[in-house]
Design a protein around this motif. Structure first.
Motif, mmCIF file in Angstrom:
data_model
loop_
_atom_site.group_PDB
_atom_site.id
_atom_site.type_symbol
_atom_site.label_atom_id
_atom_site.label_comp_id
_atom_site.label_asym_id
_atom_site.label_seq_id
_atom_site.Cartn_x
_atom_site.Cartn_y
_atom_site.Cartn_z
ATOM 1 N N VAL A 116 0.867 -1.180 0.000
ATOM 2 C CA VAL A 116 0.000 0.000 0.000
ATOM 3 C C VAL A 116 0.902 1.227 0.000
ATOM 4 O O VAL A 116 1.668 1.441 0.931
ATOM 5 N N THR A 117 0.811 1.985 -1.075
ATOM 6 C CA THR A 117 1.643 3.188 -1.128
ATOM 7 C C THR A 117 0.888 4.357 -0.505
ATOM 8 O O THR A 117 -0.350 4.425 -0.591
ATOM 9 N N SER A 118 1.614 5.240 0.150
ATOM 10 C CA SER A 118 0.968 6.405 0.757
ATOM 11 C C SER A 118 1.996 7.526 0.872
ATOM 12 O O SER A 118 3.145 7.367 0.450
ATOM 13 N N ILE A 119 1.573 8.624 1.435
ATOM 14 C CA ILE A 119 2.458 9.790 1.518
ATOM 15 C C ILE A 119 2.399 10.352 2.925
ATOM 16 O O ILE A 119 1.322 10.361 3.541
ATOM 17 N N LYS A 120 3.552 10.798 3.432
ATOM 18 C CA LYS A 120 3.580 11.310 4.803
ATOM 19 C C LYS A 120 2.921 12.680 4.838
ATOM 20 O O LYS A 120 3.389 13.607 4.159
ATOM 21 N N SER A 121 1.828 12.780 5.570
ATOM 22 C CA SER A 121 1.163 14.072 5.674
ATOM 23 C C SER A 121 0.128 14.004 6.783
ATOM 24 O O SER A 121 -0.805 13.206 6.721
ATOM 25 N N GLU A 122 0.322 14.828 7.813
ATOM 26 C CA GLU A 122 -0.627 14.853 8.945
ATOM 27 C C GLU A 122 -1.996 15.292 8.470
ATOM 28 O O GLU A 122 -2.062 16.190 7.628
ATOM 29 N N PRO A 123 -3.090 14.798 8.946
ATOM 30 C CA PRO A 123 -3.234 13.705 9.895
ATOM 31 C C PRO A 123 -3.534 12.384 9.172
ATOM 32 O O PRO A 123 -3.974 11.443 9.778
ATOM 33 N N PHE A 124 -3.252 12.356 7.851
ATOM 34 C CA PHE A 124 -3.571 11.151 7.088
ATOM 35 C C PHE A 124 -2.567 10.040 7.383
ATOM 36 O O PHE A 124 -2.946 8.902 7.624
ATOM 37 N N MET A 125 -1.297 10.382 7.326
ATOM 38 C CA MET A 125 -0.258 9.377 7.539
ATOM 39 C C MET A 125 0.856 10.034 8.354
ATOM 40 O O MET A 125 1.535 10.929 7.861
ATOM 41 N N ILE A 126 0.963 9.599 9.601
ATOM 42 C CA ILE A 126 1.923 10.231 10.509
ATOM 43 C C ILE A 126 2.969 9.199 10.880
ATOM 44 O O ILE A 126 2.633 8.056 11.219
ATOM 45 N N LEU A 149 -11.854 -7.238 3.784
ATOM 46 C CA LEU A 149 -11.563 -7.943 2.528
ATOM 47 C C LEU A 149 -10.552 -9.070 2.716
ATOM 48 O O LEU A 149 -10.285 -9.829 1.785
ATOM 49 N N GLY A 150 -9.977 -9.156 3.888
ATOM 50 C CA GLY A 150 -9.108 -10.285 4.215
ATOM 51 C C GLY A 150 -7.795 -10.307 3.471
ATOM 52 O O GLY A 150 -7.444 -11.313 2.864
ATOM 53 N N PHE A 151 -7.096 -9.188 3.456
ATOM 54 C CA PHE A 151 -5.762 -9.230 2.844
ATOM 55 C C PHE A 151 -4.724 -8.681 3.819
ATOM 56 O O PHE A 151 -5.048 -7.915 4.723
ATOM 57 N N ASP A 152 -3.494 -9.160 3.619
ATOM 58 C CA ASP A 152 -2.381 -8.603 4.401
ATOM 59 C C ASP A 152 -1.811 -7.431 3.622
ATOM 60 O O ASP A 152 -1.881 -7.416 2.389
ATOM 61 N N TYR A 153 -1.226 -6.510 4.328
ATOM 62 C CA TYR A 153 -0.691 -5.349 3.611
ATOM 63 C C TYR A 153 0.554 -4.831 4.307
ATOM 64 O O TYR A 153 0.779 -5.081 5.499
ATOM 65 N N LEU A 154 1.321 -4.107 3.516
ATOM 66 C CA LEU A 154 2.493 -3.427 4.075
ATOM 67 C C LEU A 154 2.492 -2.009 3.509
ATOM 68 O O LEU A 154 2.471 -1.821 2.285
ATOM 69 N N VAL A 155 2.492 -1.041 4.408
ATOM 70 C CA VAL A 155 2.462 0.356 3.941
ATOM 71 C C VAL A 155 3.882 0.806 3.624
ATOM 72 O O VAL A 155 4.796 0.622 4.421
ATOM 73 N N GLU A 156 4.038 1.366 2.445
ATOM 74 C CA GLU A 156 5.353 1.918 2.063
ATOM 75 C C GLU A 156 5.143 3.331 1.546
ATOM 76 O O GLU A 156 4.311 3.543 0.669
ATOM 77 N N LEU A 157 5.895 4.257 2.123
ATOM 78 C CA LEU A 157 5.733 5.651 1.672
ATOM 79 C C LEU A 157 6.343 5.810 0.285
ATOM 80 O O LEU A 157 7.371 5.200 -0.021
ATOM 81 N N VAL A 158 5.683 6.624 -0.537
ATOM 82 C CA VAL A 158 6.167 6.829 -1.912
ATOM 83 C C VAL A 158 7.543 7.491 -1.862
ATOM 84 O O VAL A 158 7.782 8.410 -1.072
ATOM 85 N N VAL A 171 -3.483 4.260 -0.566
ATOM 86 C CA VAL A 171 -4.458 4.770 0.403
ATOM 87 C C VAL A 171 -3.859 6.064 0.947
ATOM 88 O O VAL A 171 -2.965 6.045 1.789
ATOM 89 N N ALA A 172 -4.331 7.152 0.426
ATOM 90 C CA ALA A 172 -3.722 8.455 0.705
ATOM 91 C C ALA A 172 -4.708 9.530 0.275
ATOM 92 O O ALA A 172 -5.672 9.236 -0.424
ATOM 93 N N PRO A 173 -4.454 10.774 0.686
ATOM 94 C CA PRO A 173 -5.326 11.861 0.206
ATOM 95 C C PRO A 173 -5.038 12.162 -1.264
ATOM 96 O O PRO A 173 -4.566 13.245 -1.617
ATOM 97 N N LEU A 174 -5.278 11.192 -2.100
ATOM 98 C CA LEU A 174 -4.981 11.282 -3.529
ATOM 99 C C LEU A 174 -6.257 11.733 -4.247
ATOM 100 O O LEU A 174 -7.256 11.017 -4.259
ATOM 101 N N THR A 175 -6.192 12.913 -4.828
ATOM 102 C CA THR A 175 -7.391 13.494 -5.443
ATOM 103 C C THR A 175 -7.748 12.757 -6.730
ATOM 104 O O THR A 175 -6.871 12.465 -7.549
#
Ligand code: CWD
Length: 931
Positions: free
Chosen positions: A437-447, A479-488, A518-522
């Motif tokens: 799961v890619t995401s981006i560091k940005s309060e308060p979405f991903m801290i 949905l029953g999946f494993d995930y690993l969050v990695e920042l872009v 899973v991020a504040p991606l418009t």
């Protein structure tokens, strides 16, 4: 008719001997009768060079229009043009005649510049040909390689096509890539049905059931003819993928292919957004069709464009040559080559023709030219082939017209965001996979959590917390999946680079490096083309953040604020107006006149003098009456006449409404501390220059402003893109910090969830103003055709409808807020009025009392000064008992006076003719004092 006129004009040019002279550069050109646009482009560019004086000598041209397929006529015309003396030849060739042109230009060292499809190989045999047409065979090789096609069908229609096929083999051999090629030659492009039907019946699809066919044809007409027949045969189904040769896919009308499911990939040379081409087209489209015939006014075909650049390359080459050398070949206005006029192909009695002495110099000068033409960068290698050019890769698919999917150039090769088949399979094989799961560091979405001090570093998903972490967790549980969050890695949301590829989280998904974002991606239209989004999990929009202005305390005269200054002025005017009208009405109306009751100083009523009439509405009294009504107090006088009462009741009604309105607003104006925000909307920002404003760069906000059609937002973009110092910020927090530090001189345009979040954070000195500029949403991004997409979508909707997402937002935005209530500010409950709220009224009271005392003093002094006179007057009046004086007074006034012999008050009324005068006096013994 038009074309006929044009042809006649051209033939005349062709037949007349060329007028060569000093300070001219004669050139010859051979075009096909059908290549009208190329011919027009050639004439136009020569005229342009001559007008703009790019050369010290003028280009002088002769054109021959022939059927260029006929190699005999082509050779004959080339010789004819050269015999008149030309510096260089331009010309169109076809596969049947190209060898003739190459041989003659080689034998006579005559540079031959052609926009026609380049021959397959760099053959040292023919060095005098300059090819404007870029080679696309390497691009075909790279695309086949990129998508790892194992088998292709190669359809061609000329020897050149065969030469390119050989080159293709060579490339694959060099790279040890196994490619099975089945080649089919088309002898007659207008009748290829049989070949196509056989291909359709016998072709074997690859491992995923798709047949890959490379079409390498010699002209645009050939492509049009074959593509028509492909539709007729029904080979436009989804299990076909065509790769077109040539560099003019954008000039083919492929609309009909968008419904069959077929994929077509091809190349485009002309970049319509390049400033050079745009500038050229501005002039080109303004030319009259009569003198400059061409099929389309606003566009230009790639071969005609190549001809424009061919003339430009030649003129630049001539410009770089020594003028005296190039003009030294003229004698008496005629071009001489080795003491012979012109450059004839043959001379009687001479076995070998004499090559053009300046040919090698001109050839070398052309090969050394480098410039940006309308077909991109123009530069040549030592064989006279184009180098350093860029091709756009276009793709047509189901319901999608040709769209750019990448670029190709010799240095970077094929750049695209399209996933390789290998990556797509990786995603589809998702059972037992830990999703990235890619995401981006940005309060308060991903801290990012701080590392604990107990020495056990946080790993995996424990490293992060925030709204998006909780959302991912909820989705994974259901949905029953494993995930690993990695920042872009590049810290970007995702925007298209100049070469057509994507960066940020969008690029990560496209390249198959993550399974979901899973991020504040418009969610934007541009991104939706390359990745998929779920329905929005949060609403957003661009909003304005400013530094909170300093609160204004209620002023001393804030009790004046409920009514505007104009209203106050109108009330004062009304007050005097009403008093005056009442006075006039009182004077005129007989009902306001009545017999007066005298009043003693001590309040006792005294005997009335019988015929005395009085009117209480003196001007002073009307002022007092109006003031009493205005202050809601009333007064001891009131009108008796109907007219007076009408004036009075109107005034009472007026004061009732005004005072009620004033009272209703008063409390609010006294207690609420005023916050004067300098900016309330985007319009306000545009209208002023004091406050700078900017956005976060590289995200959807930038795209919004770049692409907007709304004039206000356009103006904002113009300002922002040119502002100095720069107003763009690399991320949200730096934008917010700039607002905080800039003392109200910078407004940040950021997405509303962040605006609301930071307004809740210490030092609580920012605020959101105005409505959002647009309305969008954040969605979970997935690669195209991601198998879990539908489930993710449903789950996001479920979470939204059940209020879970709302609860999450409350938790991360407001429960952790540090600035008080939801509004972000301390509660606005009604506080008791402080002295500062009402100090103005006290000032007025104190002022009034002071004024009253001063007035009393003035009255006292005034009276004191008058008293001796009055005493004297009293004596006189006293003695006026004397009949003589009485008689004198009675001449002046009607003697209706009364007196009281033993002290007390007496009222004297004297009636001059037509006037009533009341004279009050205090009788002290026999002395009377006038008051
Ligand atoms: N993004 C943006 O474009 N502008 C902003 O103000 C903020 Cl806070 C973020 C990125 C955007 N959400 C995107 O997906 O590009």
């Amino acid at each position: 008719m038009l074309t006929l006129k044009f042809l006649l004009a051209t033939i005349v040019v062709a037949v007349l001997p060329m007028k060569a002279s000093q300070d001219t550069v004669p050139v010859g050109a051979i075009f096909d009768r059908d290549s009208v646009e190329i011919h027009t482009a050639f004439r136009f560019k020569i005229q342009d060079v001559n007008i703009n004086g790019q050369l010290r000598a003028k280009l002088n041209f002769t054109v021959a229009l022939i059927d260029v397929k006929d190699s005999y006529t082509l050779s004959e015309r080339m010789c004819s043009l050269m015999s008149h003396g030309v510096f260089s030849l331009f010309g169109v060739t076809k596969s049947g005649s190209v060898n003739a042109a190459q041989s003659i230009s080689q034998a006579l060292h005559m540079p031959f510049i052609t926009p026609s499809l380049a021959r397959g190989t760099a053959d040292d045999l023919y060095q005098y040909e300059i090819n404007m047409y870029p080679s696309y065979i390497e691009a075909i090789v790279d695309i086949i390689n990129y998508y790892k096609w194992g088998k292709v069908y190669y359809v061609y229609d000329s020897d050149d096509g065969l030469a390119r096929l050989i080159k293709l083999y060579e490339f694959f051999n060099e790279e040890h890539h196994e490619l099975s090629v089945d080649m089919r030659r088309v002898d007659d492009v207008s009748d290829a049905y049989e070949m196509l039907r056989k291909l359709d019946r016998s072709a074997l699809p690859d491992e995923i059931g798709v047949m890959r066919i490379v079409l390498d044809l010699s002209s645009m007409e050939a492509y049009r003819a074959i593509l028509r027949q492909i539709i007729d045969v029904g080979m436009n189904r989804e299990n076909y993928h065509y790769l077109l040769g040539g560099v003019g896919m954008d000039e083919l009308d492929l609309t009909i292919f968008t419904y069959g499911g077929v994929n077509i990939t091809g190349f485009r040379l002309l970049n319509y957004s390049s400033p050079t081409l745009k500038g050229f087209l501005r002039t080109w489209s303004s030319l009259s069709n009569e003198s400059w015939p061409r099929p389309l006014r606003g566009r230009i075909g790639h071969e005609a464009a190549l001809m424009v650049d061919a003339v430009a390359a030649f003129s630049k080459a001539m410009g770089s040559m020594n003028h005296s050398v190039s003009q030294g070949v003229f004698r008496r206005g005629e071009l001489y080559n080795n003491n012979t006029p012109g450059i004839p192909c043959s001379r009687p009695g001479v076995r070998r023709p004499s090559p053009w002495t300046l040919g090698p110099n001109i050839l070398s000068a052309i090969k050394q030219t480098e410039f940006t033409g309308i077909t991109g960068k123009v530069a040549f290698d030592e064989h006279g082939f184009r180098k350093d050019y860029t091709l756009d890769i276009l793709e047509l698919s189901y319901r999608r017209l040709p769209t750019k999917i990448g670029t190709w150039n010799q240095r970077d090769r094929y750049l695209t965001d399209r996933p390789r088949p290998h990556d797509m399979y990786r995603i589809e094989d998702f059972s037992n996979t830990t999703y990235i799961v890619t995401s981006i560091k940005s309060e308060p979405f991903m801290i990012e959590r701080a590392q604990p001090e107990d020495g056990h570093p946080l790993v995996g998903n424990d490293r992060y917390e925030g709204y998006c972490m909780e959302l991912t967790e909820k989705l994974s549980v259901v949905l029953g999946f494993d995930y690993l969050v990695e920042l872009v890695k590049d810290g970007q949301y995702g925007s298209r680079r100049q070469n057509g590829t994507w960066n940020g989280m969008v690029g990560t998904l496209i390249r198959g490096e993550a399974h979901m974002a899973v991020a504040p991606l418009t969610i934007t239209e541009d991104r939706e083309r390359v990745i998929d989004f779920t329905k929005p999990f949060m609403k957003t929009g661009i909003s304005i953040m400013i530094k909170e202005p300093v609160k204004q305390k209620a002023g001393v005269f804030s009790f004046m604020n409920p009514l505007s200054k104009r209203v106050w002025a109108c009330i004062i005017l009304g007050y005097f107006g009403v008093s005056l009208i009442l006075y006039i009405v009182g004077r005129f109306s007989p009902y306001e006149w009545h017999e007066a009751n005298g009043k003693a100083d001590n309040g006792e009523t005294v005997d009335k003098v019988p015929s005395e009439l009085t009117n209480e509405f003196t001007f002073q009294n009307t002022l007092w009456f109006s003031l009493g009504a205005l202050m809601q107090q009333g007064s001891d006088i009131s009108p008796r006449s109907i007219s007076g009462r009408i004036v009075g009741s109107c005034w009472w009604f007026f004061t009732l409404i005004i005072i009620s309105s004033y009272t209703a607003n008063l409390a609010a104006f006294l207690t609420i501390e005023n916050m004067l925000t300098p900016i309330d909307s985007a319009d306000d920002l545009v209208k002023q220059t004091k406050i700078q404003y900017g956005i976060q760069e590289g995200g959807s906000s930038e795209q919004f402003f770049k692409n907007t059609k709304v004039s206000v937002y356009k103006k904002m973009w113009d300002y922002m893109s040119n502002a100095q110092p720069r107003v763009f910020e690399p991320d949200t927090l730096s934008g917010v910090n700039r607002v905080r530090k800039s003392k109200g001189r910078y407004a940040f345009l950021l997405e509303s969830p962040w605006n609301e979040y930071y307004n809740q954070q210490l030092p609580c000195d920012t605020m959101k103003v105005g409505p959002n500029l647009d309305s969008k949403g954040y969605g979970v991004g997935t690669p195209d055709r991601f198998p879990l997409k539908a489930e993710l979508n449903r789950e996001v909707l479920k979470l939204r409808e059940s209020g879970e997402l709302w609860r999450l937002q409350q938790k991360w935005w407001y429960d952790r807020g540090k600035c008080g209530s939801v509004d972000g500010k301390e509660s606005k409950k009604q506080d008791a009025l402080t002295l500062s709220n009402v100090s103005g009224v006290f000032h007025i009271l104190i002022g009034g009392l002071g004024l009253a005392m001063m007035t009393a003093l003035v009255e006292y002094l005034f009276q004191a000064k008058l008293r001796p006179k009055k005493t004297k007057a009293s004596v006189e009046i006293n003695s006026s008992r004397d009949c003589r004086k009485r008689a004198r007074m009675s001449q002046l006034y009607a003697p209706t006076y009364g007196e009281r012999e033993n002290g007390g008050v007496a009222t004297y009324s004297f009636t001059p003719p037509g006037q009533l005068v009341t004279f009050e006096g205090v009788a002290e013994g026999n002395t009377q004092t006038q008051v």
